[in-house]
Scaffold this motif. Structure first.
Motif, mmCIF file in Angstrom:
data_model
loop_
_atom_site.group_PDB
_atom_site.id
_atom_site.type_symbol
_atom_site.label_atom_id
_atom_site.label_comp_id
_atom_site.label_asym_id
_atom_site.label_seq_id
_atom_site.Cartn_x
_atom_site.Cartn_y
_atom_site.Cartn_z
ATOM 1 N N ILE A 63 0.855 -1.179 0.000
ATOM 2 C CA ILE A 63 0.000 0.000 0.000
ATOM 3 C C ILE A 63 0.894 1.233 0.000
ATOM 4 C CG2 ILE A 63 -1.774 1.330 1.210
ATOM 5 C CD1 ILE A 63 -2.819 -1.263 2.395
ATOM 6 N N VAL A 64 0.575 2.181 -0.878
ATOM 7 C CA VAL A 64 1.316 3.432 -0.996
ATOM 8 C C VAL A 64 0.344 4.583 -0.785
ATOM 9 C CG1 VAL A 64 2.590 4.917 -2.598
ATOM 10 C CG2 VAL A 64 3.028 2.463 -2.564
ATOM 11 N N ALA A 65 0.766 5.565 -0.029
ATOM 12 C CA ALA A 65 -0.012 6.791 0.137
ATOM 13 C C ALA A 65 0.215 7.654 -1.099
ATOM 14 C CB ALA A 65 0.414 7.530 1.397
ATOM 15 N N LEU A 66 -0.857 7.980 -1.820
ATOM 16 C CA LEU A 66 -0.715 8.790 -3.028
ATOM 17 C C LEU A 66 -0.176 10.169 -2.670
ATOM 18 C CD1 LEU A 66 -3.981 7.884 -4.952
ATOM 19 C CD2 LEU A 66 -1.695 6.913 -5.219
ATOM 20 N N GLY A 67 0.678 10.670 -3.546
ATOM 21 C CA GLY A 67 1.302 11.966 -3.307
ATOM 22 C C GLY A 67 2.607 11.860 -2.543
ATOM 23 N N THR A 68 2.945 10.667 -2.154
ATOM 24 C CA THR A 68 4.214 10.412 -1.460
ATOM 25 C C THR A 68 4.843 9.179 -2.093
ATOM 26 O OG1 THR A 68 3.463 8.812 0.195
ATOM 27 C CG2 THR A 68 3.106 11.133 0.695
ATOM 28 N N LEU A 69 6.029 8.893 -1.731
ATOM 29 C CA LEU A 69 6.640 7.625 -2.119
ATOM 30 C C LEU A 69 6.588 6.655 -0.948
ATOM 31 C CD1 LEU A 69 9.712 9.003 -4.099
ATOM 32 C CD2 LEU A 69 7.539 8.164 -4.997
#
Length: 109
Positions: A63-69
């Motif tokens: 899972i990745v937080a959008l707007g971040t890496l």
């Protein structure tokens, strides 16, 4: 809206509806055309943990937080998927916060 789209575009463009439009009043979903990713949008700041009962059945690879890496941690429970929300995400947007859930090969859609 432009600032939000700069961060969350991948969960909007070139996606299709997920099997459920959303959960409750504050969580919405989309899915990549190849069914590799489910995108989750919290329409109100979720705090430290975003709990999503309707996604408990998914087999998650990442899972990745959008707007971040930032790859974020998650906890799969029998009755919900819990996503740890990084505090830095709160400073990226003012309206909604997105997550890209990468599904395992047998993602159980």
């Amino acid at each position: 809206i432009g600032k939000w789209m700069n961060v969350n575009w991948e969960g909007i463009y070139d996606t299709r509806p997920y099997s459920s439009y959303g959960e409750g009043e504050n969580v919405r979903f989309t899915m990549s055309k190849d069914s590799s990713y489910v995108y989750v949008f919290a329409l109100e700041w979720p705090g430290e943990v975003l709990s999503i009962p309707s996604l408990a059945h998914l087999l998650v690879r990442d899972i990745v937080a959008l707007g971040t890496l930032s790859h974020v941690s998650w906890t799969p429970l029998a009755d919900e998927l819990q996503i740890a929300v990084p505090q830095v995400l709160e400073t990226i947007n003012d309206y909604a916060w997105g997550f890209r859930i990468e599904l395992a090969p047998d993602g159980r859609l």
